[in-house]
Design an enzyme around this catalytic site. Structure first.
Site, PDB file in Angstrom:
ATOM      1  N   ASP A  67      39.594  32.930  39.188  1.00 26.90           N
ATOM      2  CA  ASP A  67      40.720  34.024  38.943  1.00 26.90           C
ATOM      3  C   ASP A  67      42.068  33.678  38.660  1.00 26.90           C
ATOM      4  O   ASP A  67      42.050  32.439  39.353  1.00 26.90           O
ATOM      5  CB  ASP A  67      40.625  35.361  39.874  1.00 26.90           C
ATOM      6  CG  ASP A  67      39.360  36.424  39.730  1.00 26.90           C
ATOM      7  OD1 ASP A  67      38.439  36.037  38.725  1.00 26.90           O
ATOM      8  OD2 ASP A  67      39.392  37.542  40.158  1.00 26.90           O
ATOM      9  N   TYR A  95      36.431  32.206  51.684  1.00 25.78           N
ATOM     10  CA  TYR A  95      37.649  32.801  50.803  1.00 25.78           C
ATOM     11  C   TYR A  95      38.539  32.714  52.680  1.00 25.78           C
ATOM     12  O   TYR A  95      37.624  32.795  53.203  1.00 25.78           O
ATOM     13  CB  TYR A  95      37.253  33.176  50.093  1.00 25.78           C
ATOM     14  CG  TYR A  95      36.535  33.096  49.152  1.00 25.78           C
ATOM     15  CD1 TYR A  95      37.468  32.574  47.747  1.00 25.78           C
ATOM     16  CD2 TYR A  95      35.137  33.321  49.146  1.00 25.78           C
ATOM     17  CE1 TYR A  95      37.120  32.966  46.325  1.00 25.78           C
ATOM     18  CE2 TYR A  95      34.726  33.242  48.053  1.00 25.78           C
ATOM     19  CZ  TYR A  95      35.157  32.957  46.786  1.00 25.78           C
ATOM     20  OH  TYR A  95      34.328  32.584  45.108  1.00 25.78           O
ATOM     21  N   ASP A 109      42.555  44.377  42.918  1.00 28.75           N
ATOM     22  CA  ASP A 109      44.736  42.838  43.419  1.00 28.75           C
ATOM     23  C   ASP A 109      45.546  43.441  42.249  1.00 28.75           C
ATOM     24  O   ASP A 109      45.422  44.839  42.873  1.00 28.75           O
ATOM     25  CB  ASP A 109      44.026  41.750  43.287  1.00 28.75           C
ATOM     26  CG  ASP A 109      43.747  41.891  40.960  1.00 28.75           C
ATOM     27  OD1 ASP A 109      44.333  42.927  40.419  1.00 28.75           O
ATOM     28  OD2 ASP A 109      43.350  40.656  40.826  1.00 28.75           O
ATOM     29  N   ARG A 201      37.553  40.831  46.758  1.00 30.71           N
ATOM     30  CA  ARG A 201      38.544  41.915  45.925  1.00 30.71           C
ATOM     31  C   ARG A 201      37.421  43.427  46.242  1.00 30.71           C
ATOM     32  O   ARG A 201      38.118  44.264  46.390  1.00 30.71           O
ATOM     33  CB  ARG A 201      38.998  42.015  44.616  1.00 30.71           C
ATOM     34  CG  ARG A 201      39.471  41.144  44.174  1.00 30.71           C
ATOM     35  CD  ARG A 201      39.843  40.811  42.679  1.00 30.71           C
ATOM     36  NE  ARG A 201      38.346  40.238  42.329  1.00 30.71           N
ATOM     37  CZ  ARG A 201      38.567  40.410  40.357  1.00 30.71           C
ATOM     38  NH1 ARG A 201      39.404  42.046  40.180  1.00 30.71           N
ATOM     39  NH2 ARG A 201      37.373  40.583  39.977  1.00 30.71           N
TER      40      ARG A 201
END
Length: 329
Positions: A67, A95, A109, A201
């Site tokens: 993203d 991550y 987010d 997310r």
């Protein structure tokens, strides 16, 4: 890493509006992987375009969208390496992400508006107590603002148009989820190692709901993808600096990872020149001798250290599925 000048014909006379002394940049036959440290705010497509321009190649693609609001590892395949992209996309990813407690957003987010709030704040012990619930194979509902297709349309396009998007839960695998730090009562930093299709997310959203405090991701960085780790990453600034290097091609060759790096998890088969030529023509090769593999499944063939083909072993024969057009040593 092999390089060769692109074949070309004699240049036509310049048009009146062209500078006859100007030289257009050549497109090199560059094959391999650039493991980009994608900056915050750039789309994955923009990152691929920038690498193509800086390296000077015409064929490139990435192995897994990152993203714009995320930074970190974006493996970019150049030339013949694009044929190995699925093997990198299927690999595990790592991550590091920061969650802000107290608010849930439409996008999960910091980009979307707040849809729910809570005054509760979890302690580190309370957070650690729920982490096991998110490890292993679990069912996860992707964010409404995601690239998943619904009746042929991207979910994020439908959501931005104001339509209600309901995505079904699907199985994902999380190998590890750890609490790294709690800088203050409002934020927590996590590290996750997960399989293909996992949405970090959604992890933040679901943990926030379970803990009764709501939550959304405010920072996300990808640290590893498949065979690539943090030490493999290079920045756009590094690539830009190479444009003016007197040893540009040698420097690039040191930075670009070989095509076969993506195939680290499958067996390699050594081929004779004669068998390699059969594979290049799309013909299967019988695997004979005491060192012949006794298993079936995916493998790749090399000849004198050069990648030749990617294919499958079945009942003692190797059949090519993808043939690589690389310069021969």
């Amino acid at each position: 890493m092999k390089w060769r000048a692109a074949a070309g014909s004699e240049s036509p006379p310049p048009r009146n509006d062209e500078d006859p002394m100007a030289k257009k940049p050549k497109k090199n036959d560059v094959h391999g992987w650039v493991v980009l440290d994608k900056p915050f705010g750039m789309t994955s497509t923009q990152a691929v375009g920038a690498v193509k321009r800086l390296v000077g190649t015409s064929k490139a693609g990435h192995a897994g969208t990152l993203d714009p609001l995320a930074s970190g590892m974006l493996p970019i395949a150049l030339g013949e390496a694009t044929k190995t992209v699925p093997f990198v996309m299927d690999g595990a990813k790592v991550y590091r992400f920061t969650v802000r407690w107290g608010a849930e957003t439409t996008t999960d987010d910091a980009e979307g508006p707040v849809v729910a709030t809570a005054d509760v704040r979890p302690t580190p012990d309370e957070i650690n107590a729920v982490l096991d619930d998110y490890e292993g194979v679990i069912m996860q509902v992707p964010p409404a603002f995601s690239a998943i297709k619904v009746d042929g349309e991207r979910a994020y396009d439908l959501a931005r148009a104001g339509e209600e998007v309901e995505l079904e839960a699907r199985p994902i695998e999380i190998h590890a989820l750890d609490l790294v730090d709690c800088p203050d009562t409002d934020t927590a930093i996590f590290e996750a190692e997960c399989g293909k299709g996992t949405y970090v997310r959604s992890l933040a959203r679901d943990m926030g709901r379970q803990l009764g405090c709501r939550g959304h991701v405010i920072e996300l960085r990808r640290l590893a993808v498949g065979p690539f780790g943090e030490d493999d990453m290079i920045s756009l600034e590094m690539l830009e600096a190479l444009r003016h290097s007197p040893a540009r091609e040698d420097d690039l060759a040191r930075l670009i990872r070989p095509v076969e790096t993506a195939l680290d998890d499958i067996p390699a088969l050594a081929m004779s020149e004669a068998d390699a030529n059969r594979l290049r023509n799309g013909q299967p090769v019988l695997l004979r001798g005491r060192d012949a593999p006794t298993f079936d499944g995916p493998a790749y063939a090399v000849c004198r250290g050069q990648l030749v083909a990617l294919g499958d072993i079945d009942r003692g024969a190797f059949s090519p599925k993808r043939v690589f057009n690389l310069a021969r040593t």
